[in-house]
Design an enzyme around this catalytic site. Structure first.
Site, PDB file in Angstrom:
ATOM      1  N   GLU A 248       0.887  -1.168   0.000  1.00 13.65           N
ATOM      2  CA  GLU A 248       0.000   0.000   0.000  1.00 13.65           C
ATOM      3  C   GLU A 248       0.916   1.207   0.000  1.00 13.65           C
ATOM      4  O   GLU A 248       1.654   1.441   0.961  1.00 13.65           O
ATOM      5  CB  GLU A 248      -0.902   0.019   1.246  1.00 13.65           C
ATOM      6  CG  GLU A 248      -1.992  -1.024   1.247  1.00 13.65           C
ATOM      7  CD  GLU A 248      -2.935  -0.946   0.064  1.00 13.65           C
ATOM      8  OE1 GLU A 248      -3.095   0.163  -0.514  1.00 13.65           O
ATOM      9  OE2 GLU A 248      -3.492  -1.983  -0.317  1.00 13.65           O
ATOM     10  N   CYS A 282      -2.215   8.750   3.212  1.00 14.71           N
ATOM     11  CA  CYS A 282      -2.199   8.303   1.816  1.00 14.71           C
ATOM     12  C   CYS A 282      -3.538   8.632   1.156  1.00 14.71           C
ATOM     13  O   CYS A 282      -3.651   8.610  -0.067  1.00 14.71           O
ATOM     14  CB  CYS A 282      -1.887   6.820   1.726  1.00 14.71           C
ATOM     15  SG  CYS A 282      -2.879   5.804   2.791  1.00 14.71           S
TER      16      CYS A 282
HETATM   17  P1  NDP Z   1       9.205   4.649   4.071  1.00 15.68           P
HETATM   18  O1  NDP Z   1       8.607   3.950   2.922  1.00 15.68           O
HETATM   19  O2  NDP Z   1      10.666   4.887   4.077  1.00 15.68           O
HETATM   20  O3  NDP Z   1       8.899   3.840   5.435  1.00 15.68           O
HETATM   21  C1  NDP Z   1       7.836   2.934   5.637  1.00 15.68           C
HETATM   22  C2  NDP Z   1       8.336   1.732   6.441  1.00 15.68           C
HETATM   23  O4  NDP Z   1       9.291   0.993   5.679  1.00 15.68           O
HETATM   24  C3  NDP Z   1       9.070   2.115   7.726  1.00 15.68           C
HETATM   25  O5  NDP Z   1       8.832   1.124   8.707  1.00 15.68           O
HETATM   26  C4  NDP Z   1      10.519   2.093   7.292  1.00 15.68           C
HETATM   27  O6  NDP Z   1      11.421   1.949   8.365  1.00 15.68           O
HETATM   28  C5  NDP Z   1      10.516   0.876   6.390  1.00 15.68           C
HETATM   29  N1  NDP Z   1      11.603   0.823   5.414  1.00 15.68           N
HETATM   30  C6  NDP Z   1      12.338   1.843   4.904  1.00 15.68           C
HETATM   31  N2  NDP Z   1      13.250   1.375   4.022  1.00 15.68           N
HETATM   32  C7  NDP Z   1      13.092   0.023   3.971  1.00 15.68           C
HETATM   33  C8  NDP Z   1      13.720  -1.025   3.247  1.00 15.68           C
HETATM   34  N3  NDP Z   1      14.707  -0.792   2.383  1.00 15.68           N
HETATM   35  N4  NDP Z   1      13.282  -2.290   3.433  1.00 15.68           N
HETATM   36  C9  NDP Z   1      12.279  -2.562   4.301  1.00 15.68           C
HETATM   37  N5  NDP Z   1      11.651  -1.600   5.016  1.00 15.68           N
HETATM   38  C10 NDP Z   1      12.029  -0.330   4.856  1.00 15.68           C
HETATM   39  O7  NDP Z   1       8.461   5.990   4.281  1.00 15.68           O
HETATM   40  P2  NDP Z   1       8.982   7.264   5.113  1.00 15.68           P
HETATM   41  O8  NDP Z   1       8.647   7.065   6.498  1.00 15.68           O
HETATM   42  O9  NDP Z   1      10.421   7.541   4.863  1.00 15.68           O
HETATM   43  O10 NDP Z   1       8.135   8.404   4.454  1.00 15.68           O
HETATM   44  C11 NDP Z   1       8.579   8.946   3.221  1.00 15.68           C
HETATM   45  C12 NDP Z   1       7.411   9.208   2.322  1.00 15.68           C
HETATM   46  O11 NDP Z   1       6.721   7.983   2.062  1.00 15.68           O
HETATM   47  C13 NDP Z   1       6.341  10.113   2.909  1.00 15.68           C
HETATM   48  O12 NDP Z   1       6.669  11.444   2.772  1.00 15.68           O
HETATM   49  C14 NDP Z   1       5.149   9.699   2.087  1.00 15.68           C
HETATM   50  O13 NDP Z   1       5.176  10.337   0.854  1.00 15.68           O
HETATM   51  C15 NDP Z   1       5.348   8.213   1.899  1.00 15.68           C
HETATM   52  N6  NDP Z   1       4.576   7.414   2.896  1.00 15.68           N
HETATM   53  C16 NDP Z   1       3.392   6.913   2.525  1.00 15.68           C
HETATM   54  C17 NDP Z   1       2.620   6.228   3.435  1.00 15.68           C
HETATM   55  C18 NDP Z   1       1.294   5.702   3.069  1.00 15.68           C
HETATM   56  O14 NDP Z   1       0.458   5.513   3.947  1.00 15.68           O
HETATM   57  N7  NDP Z   1       1.041   5.408   1.826  1.00 15.68           N
HETATM   58  C19 NDP Z   1       3.049   6.034   4.820  1.00 15.68           C
HETATM   59  C20 NDP Z   1       4.354   6.588   5.107  1.00 15.68           C
HETATM   60  C21 NDP Z   1       5.060   7.243   4.160  1.00 15.68           C
HETATM   61  P3  NDP Z   1      12.112   3.210   9.105  1.00 15.68           P
HETATM   62  O15 NDP Z   1      11.252   4.383   8.833  1.00 15.68           O
HETATM   63  O16 NDP Z   1      12.122   2.802  10.521  1.00 15.68           O
HETATM   64  O17 NDP Z   1      13.469   3.355   8.547  1.00 15.68           O
END
Ligand code: NDP
Length: 482
Positions: A248, A282
């Site tokens: 998602e 989102c």
């Molecule tokens: P991320 O996609 O980086 O993070 C989401 C989750 O994935 C976190 O638990 C993160 O861990 C983890 N993660 C990050 N890199 C990896 C990897 N290589 N392999 C496995 N897991 C990983 O989102 P961000 O928090 O950095 O947010 C950045 C942007 O993403 C936001 O500005 C927004 O645009 C979008 N976003 C969209 C969401 C939605 O609901 N659709 C939710 C959140 C973000 P950790 O953060 O602990 O490093």
């Protein structure tokens, strides 16, 4: 170290190799606590113990599994005020939203408690004589859950609850920005009568522990919510092991406002949809696609409602918009504000960093006009309290602009015309459609998900969740002659 919260691995609370500080985005002087970071050996322990625990759990009586899920949900609902405050303190959403999120998360558990008893399969006669066929669903095994910070408890709960309900073990990697909510939920799950190792919390950065989890061949299904870029990395890791997965991701949701709209409904839906949770959803209405003949009145009214929003400390009375979640998110938002100006948008109100009594990541919600649908601010997910009005000449253009995006999570229309509402509902290229409602705000008993770059794999929530968390087995039975 005092005030250190640990990971929950193989049934024990264990320290990690390092820790991080959890800072309150409403007041950066407030350190909520220190949180252990799991290492790869601990992740392996979690994975190994989950394989054994899952077999026991899948063989546990349905009523006991149902009771466990019910108890988790009931405790969350009963403690929604306390846990909601903790969530708001670390994530920054106003405390009423934090409490609402915990309560809703509890409802996911009670809903899936009932689903435990609704698992029935199919039967058929074989095309060959005297053979019967039984089609049933079985658990996947160990499920990796990687969740974001914006709805730290709800998102995780709508994954954890069905995973457990359908007989799986769980390894949960929450976002490092919101570890306190993760520990609080884990404490509730850990005290249930479940096999050691059935549920594991592994905190750590996404690039280290998250990536290692996604790459593990010991994982049988992955559910991820987060950014598009990380989603692609998860997809790549899963494909190497042929692991089933679901993503998602982001969106760029349009809210269409037609010339026949009830203007009060339109302004309320657009204001709540665009700026609720500081725009960090989102499902946020980041594109307001407005009919030319109502444009100026709508912009006037939106300008008033947007400027009136009270930005403040998430836990303070009267706050409607909290801070954004982190310095990184604030920097990104301010860059997008500069880009909007460069691209030719006019800023009607907001968009500036705010200095309040408490040092925090505050920003005034921004309304932009004069934009078109080719601008980057109207094509990329901002995750910011920013919304851009795009003026259109008629319904056909509105639908075309709404669909002209790489994303497709939610589309909305505000209209009093049944024919336009019906046409839009059928032709919007998104997984969810809202009529006379904000784009944000969905139920828990029906499927949730998007199209195009917003989602991949089976839908989440409601009974549709079983598509990810179970696999189908077809048995042929020849019972012989009596
Ligand atoms: P991320 O996609 O980086 O993070 C989401 C989750 O994935 C976190 O638990 C993160 O861990 C983890 N993660 C990050 N890199 C990896 C990897 N290589 N392999 C496995 N897991 C990983 O989102 P961000 O928090 O950095 O947010 C950045 C942007 O993403 C936001 O500005 C927004 O645009 C979008 N976003 C969209 C969401 C939605 O609901 N659709 C939710 C959140 C973000 P950790 O953060 O602990 O490093």
């Amino acid at each position: 170290m005092s005030n250190l919260s640990n990971n929950f691995i193989a049934g024990d609370w264990v320290k990690g190799s390092s820790s991080i500080s959890n800072i309150n985005p409403s007041d950066t002087n407030d350190v909520i606590g220190e949180y252990a970071q799991a290492n790869n050996a601990q992740l392996e322990d979690a994975l190994n113990s989950s394989q054994i625990a899952q077999k026991h759990w899948a063989a546990t009586g349905l009523e006991q599994r149902q009771a466990v899920l019910m108890k988790i949900g009931e405790e969350m609902m009963a403690r929604s005020a306390e846990l909601g405050e903790l969530l708001s303190r670390e994530e920054g959403k106003p405390v009423a939203e934090g409490k609402g999120e915990i309560y809703r998360a509890g409802q996911f558990f009670t809903y899936y408690a009932a689903e435990v008893l609704r698992q029935s399969g199919d039967t058929a006669d074989s095309v060959r004589p005297n053979i019967e066929i039984d089609v049933r669903r079985e658990a996947m095994g160990t499920v990796a859950i990687i969740s974001p910070w914006n709805f730290p408890t709800a998102t995780a709960s709508w994954k954890i609850a069905p995973a457990l309900a359908f007989g799986n073990a769980v390894i949960w990697k929450p976002a490092n920005l919101t570890p306190a909510s993760a520990v609080a939920l884990t404490e509730i799950i850990a005290k249930q009568d479940i096999p050691k190792g059935l549920f594991n919390l592994v905190m750590g950065s996404g690039s280290s522990i998250g990536q290692a989890l996604a790459e593990s061949p010991k994982v049988h299904a992955i559910s991820f919510t987060g950014s598009y870029d990380v989603g692609l990395q998860i997809a790549g890791a899963a494909a190497k092991n042929l692991t089933k997965f679901q993503l998602e991701l982001g969106s760029k949701n349009p809210l269409v406002v037609m010339d026949d709209a009830d203007i009060d409904v339109a302004v309320a839906a657009a204001t709540g949809g665009a700026f609720g949770s500081t725009g960090q959803k989102c499902t946020a209405s980041s594109r307001l696609v407005v009919h030319a003949s109502i444009h100026d009145e709508f912009v006037d009214r939106m300008s008033q409602s947007t400027s009136a929003l009270k930005v403040g400390h998430a836990l303070h009375e009267g706050t409607q918009i909290g801070p954004v979640a982190s310095q990184q998110q604030l920097d990104s938002n301010l860059k997008y504000m500069s880009l909007a100006k460069e691209e030719g948008c006019e800023i009607v109100c907001g968009g500036e960093k705010l200095e309040l009594d408490n040092p925090g990541f505050y920003m005034q919600p921004a309304l932009l006009v004069g934009g078109n649908n080719t601008m980057r601010v109207n094509r990329e997910e901002l995750f910011a309290p920013m919304s851009c009005v795009i003026k259109v000449a008629d319904y056909d253009e509105a639908l075309s602009v709404a669909n002209d995006t790489d994303f497709g999570l939610v589309s909305g229309i505000i209209t009093q015309s049944l024919s336009r509402a019906s046409h839009f509902r059928r032709n919007a290229e998104s997984g969810c459609v809202m009529v006379n409602l904000p784009t944000a705000g969905t139920d828990y008993h029906v499927p949730f998900g998007g199209r195009k770059n917003s989602s991949f794999g089976p839908r989440e929530q409601g009974s549709y969740a079983k598509e990810l968390y179970t696999q189908v087995k077809t048995s042929y039975i020849s019972s012989g002659n009596p």
